[in-house]
Scaffold this active site. Structure first.
Site, PDB file in Angstrom:
ATOM      1  N   LYS A 204      12.007  -4.651 -17.201  1.00  0.00           N
ATOM      2  CA  LYS A 204      11.225  -4.435 -18.309  1.00  0.00           C
ATOM      3  C   LYS A 204      11.312  -5.100 -19.429  1.00  0.00           C
ATOM      4  O   LYS A 204      10.386  -5.636 -20.044  1.00  0.00           O
ATOM      5  CB  LYS A 204      10.791  -3.070 -18.240  1.00  0.00           C
ATOM      6  CG  LYS A 204      10.244  -2.472 -16.928  1.00  0.00           C
ATOM      7  CD  LYS A 204      10.117  -0.809 -16.867  1.00  0.00           C
ATOM      8  CE  LYS A 204       9.534  -0.292 -15.794  1.00  0.00           C
ATOM      9  NZ  LYS A 204       9.737   1.152 -15.848  1.00  0.00           N
TER      10      LYS A 204
ATOM     11  N   GLY B 225       4.056   6.975 -12.186  1.00  0.00           N
ATOM     12  CA  GLY B 225       2.990   7.714 -11.509  1.00  0.00           C
ATOM     13  C   GLY B 225       1.912   6.987 -10.811  1.00  0.00           C
ATOM     14  O   GLY B 225       1.488   6.069 -11.424  1.00  0.00           O
TER      15      GLY B 225
ATOM     16  N   ASP C  63      15.818  -1.204 -13.582  1.00  0.00           N
ATOM     17  CA  ASP C  63      14.663  -1.082 -14.071  1.00  0.00           C
ATOM     18  C   ASP C  63      14.326  -1.500 -15.547  1.00  0.00           C
ATOM     19  O   ASP C  63      13.319  -1.949 -15.771  1.00  0.00           O
ATOM     20  CB  ASP C  63      14.230   0.189 -13.545  1.00  0.00           C
ATOM     21  CG  ASP C  63      12.569   0.286 -13.685  1.00  0.00           C
ATOM     22  OD1 ASP C  63      12.036  -0.251 -12.916  1.00  0.00           O
ATOM     23  OD2 ASP C  63      12.207   1.057 -14.475  1.00  0.00           O
TER      24      ASP C  63
ATOM     25  N   VAL D 120       5.320  -3.154 -17.002  1.00  0.00           N
ATOM     26  CA  VAL D 120       6.337  -2.389 -17.891  1.00  0.00           C
ATOM     27  C   VAL D 120       5.500  -1.138 -18.595  1.00  0.00           C
ATOM     28  O   VAL D 120       4.202  -1.071 -19.021  1.00  0.00           O
ATOM     29  CB  VAL D 120       6.377  -3.212 -19.413  1.00  0.00           C
ATOM     30  CG1 VAL D 120       7.418  -2.563 -20.326  1.00  0.00           C
ATOM     31  CG2 VAL D 120       7.165  -4.584 -18.944  1.00  0.00           C
TER      32      VAL D 120
ATOM     33  N   PHE E 269       0.980  -0.987  -0.051  1.00  0.00           N
ATOM     34  CA  PHE E 269      -0.062   0.014  -0.055  1.00  0.00           C
ATOM     35  C   PHE E 269       0.732   1.097  -0.162  1.00  0.00           C
ATOM     36  O   PHE E 269       0.825   2.299   0.844  1.00  0.00           O
ATOM     37  CB  PHE E 269      -0.951   0.140   0.995  1.00  0.00           C
ATOM     38  CG  PHE E 269      -2.159   0.789   0.970  1.00  0.00           C
ATOM     39  CD1 PHE E 269      -2.962   0.612  -0.358  1.00  0.00           C
ATOM     40  CD2 PHE E 269      -2.658   1.671   1.942  1.00  0.00           C
ATOM     41  CE1 PHE E 269      -4.185   1.196  -0.425  1.00  0.00           C
ATOM     42  CE2 PHE E 269      -3.825   2.310   1.766  1.00  0.00           C
ATOM     43  CZ  PHE E 269      -4.549   2.004   0.577  1.00  0.00           C
TER      44      PHE E 269
ATOM     45  N   LYS F 136       7.903  -5.544 -11.192  1.00  0.00           N
ATOM     46  CA  LYS F 136       8.558  -6.265 -12.309  1.00  0.00           C
ATOM     47  C   LYS F 136       9.607  -7.429 -11.698  1.00  0.00           C
ATOM     48  O   LYS F 136       9.989  -8.066 -12.561  1.00  0.00           O
ATOM     49  CB  LYS F 136       9.481  -5.048 -12.735  1.00  0.00           C
ATOM     50  CG  LYS F 136       9.001  -4.059 -13.451  1.00  0.00           C
ATOM     51  CD  LYS F 136       9.568  -2.412 -13.160  1.00  0.00           C
ATOM     52  CE  LYS F 136       9.132  -1.966 -11.683  1.00  0.00           C
ATOM     53  NZ  LYS F 136       9.729  -0.555 -11.932  1.00  0.00           N
TER      54      LYS F 136
ATOM     55  N   GLU G 283      12.026   4.618  -8.322  1.00  0.00           N
ATOM     56  CA  GLU G 283      11.967   3.233  -7.373  1.00  0.00           C
ATOM     57  C   GLU G 283      12.448   3.382  -6.075  1.00  0.00           C
ATOM     58  O   GLU G 283      12.979   4.391  -5.716  1.00  0.00           O
ATOM     59  CB  GLU G 283      13.097   2.221  -7.932  1.00  0.00           C
ATOM     60  CG  GLU G 283      12.612   1.549  -9.472  1.00  0.00           C
ATOM     61  CD  GLU G 283      11.144   1.048  -9.473  1.00  0.00           C
ATOM     62  OE1 GLU G 283      10.778   0.094  -9.028  1.00  0.00           O
ATOM     63  OE2 GLU G 283      10.322   1.570 -10.220  1.00  0.00           O
TER      64      GLU G 283
HETATM   65  N1  HSE Z   1      10.716   3.889 -11.459  1.00  0.00           N
HETATM   66  C1  HSE Z   1      10.010   3.514 -12.648  1.00  0.00           C
HETATM   67  C2  HSE Z   1      10.243   4.559 -13.599  1.00  0.00           C
HETATM   68  C3  HSE Z   1       8.647   3.494 -12.284  1.00  0.00           C
HETATM   69  O1  HSE Z   1      10.889   5.569 -13.202  1.00  0.00           O
HETATM   70  O2  HSE Z   1       9.890   4.269 -14.842  1.00  0.00           O
HETATM   71  C4  HSE Z   1       7.538   2.429 -13.135  1.00  0.00           C
HETATM   72  O3  HSE Z   1       8.078   1.427 -13.421  1.00  0.00           O
END
Ligand code: HSE
Length: 338
Positions: free
Chosen positions: A223, A315, A219, A150, A8, A123, A208
């Protein structure tokens, strides 16, 4: 539909907010009533057979940062909540962990075992154990959807798998991380330093929990692995990606590129079974040159040719577009209790 939210933070709270906002619309358009029967965070689990008061849950979480302060909540873990509470669907929205995939991985497997569908934005588990997860979901005859994992609001997985189902996707390239794109765009436009802009990206809720995941390309690599598996059927995992991030990109390098009509972007690409994440020079006029926290994915299709999709890659609210589309897809296919 009885739903459990596990995790949450930014994403879990964003979902609660959008469910509140769209309660009537979901009923009218899809005859879908989403009852959030439990919410779990690291402090415990709030639970109500008839559905939680989401406004109250949001205010408790925002004021105290602990859902255990919701009236009647218990010190119950995510696994216990999944195993013990009656629900149709688990939303797994804990922070992504690329070393072990936990706690998300165990939550997803527990959900499948309990005969619950799973929708996730997480992810790490997918980038490490894609095959095991989809196999377990199928073995337990439940749905497993992860559009939000993603590109936030950018629809790419369902677009490729559903809308472009007659095409073979031969390569994918794109910007899959909003934080680094935001940083590079601001550095390009305003000549700001890396550190200055990273702080802002964190404040905006893009980054993140551990922002090195963003800037080191981790990251993006996670993805890319998900896209390679889900769209191209490549049995790849995180360690198969050659990854370089943006920490060594200086304002000077950006300026020199700009003078020659290029921008520097962190690009993820999968082609010929090779997965790579690296900063690249992109012509200013190229479709991959998208600004701010936007993400972009270019799918190379054997029939359609190139399809490019652009959207907000991060977001709290925007990501709910993907989560909602997965919930609605499951509702349409399975209804409640099936
Ligand atoms: N930290 C990731 C980004 C959040 O900046 O794209 C979404 O996966």
């Amino acid at each position: 539909m009885r739903v459990q939210i596990i995790g949450f933070g930014v994403i879990g709270q964003g979902l609660a907010e959008v469910l509140l906002r769209k309660r009537e619309e979901l009923k009218q358009r899809y005859s879908l009533e989403v009852k959030v029967v439990s919410i779990t965070d690291i402090s415990g689990t709030a639970y109500a057979e008839e559905g939680l008061d989401l406004e109250k849950a949001l205010s408790v979480a925002r004021q105290t940062r602990a859902i255990v302060n919701y009236p009647g909540a218990k010190e119950m873990t995510g696994i216990e909540a999944i195993e013990e509470i009656d629900a149709d669907l688990v939303i797994e929205a804990t922070p992504s962990n690329i070393k072990t995939g936990e706690p998300g991985l165990s939550h997803m497997l527990a959900g499948f075992k309990a005969g619950k569908h799973v929708v996730t934005s997480n992810k790490g588990p997918l980038a490490l154990k894609y095959k095991e997860l989809v196999t377990e979901a199928a073995r337990n005859n439940v749905e497993f959807r992860f559009e939000a994992s993603v590109g936030g609001a950018m629809p790419v997985i369902n677009l490729a798998r559903e809308t472009l189902s007659g095409d073979k996707i031969t390569a994918i390239e794109g910007i899959l991380n909003g934080t680094t794109n935001y940083i590079l765009s601001r550095m390009t436009r305003e000549g700001l330093s890396f550190e200055q802009v990273l702080k802002e990206a964190q404040e905006l809720g893009y980054a993140e929990t551990d922002p090195t995941y963003d800037i080191e390309g981790i990251d993006t690599a996670s993805k890319l692995v998900i896209l390679a598996n889900a769209i191209m059927g490549i049995d790849a995992t995180f360690s198969d990606v050659k990854t370089r991030g943006i920490t060594r990109i200086t304002p000077e390098a950006i300026r020199l590129a700009k003078e020659r009509g290029y921008v520097i972007k962190l690009i993820g690409e999968v082609r010929n079974n090779h997965l790579e994440v690296s900063p690249r020079l992109i012509p200013e006029t190229h479709p991959l040159n998208v600004d701010g926290a936007l993400n972009v994915a270019m799918l190379h299709c054997d029939v359609a040719g190139e399809i490019t999709v652009v959207g907000k890659g991060a977001g709290a609210i925007e990501t709910q577009s993907a989560i909602l589309s997965d919930i609605i897809a499951i509702w349409k296919k399975r209804g409640a209790g099936q």
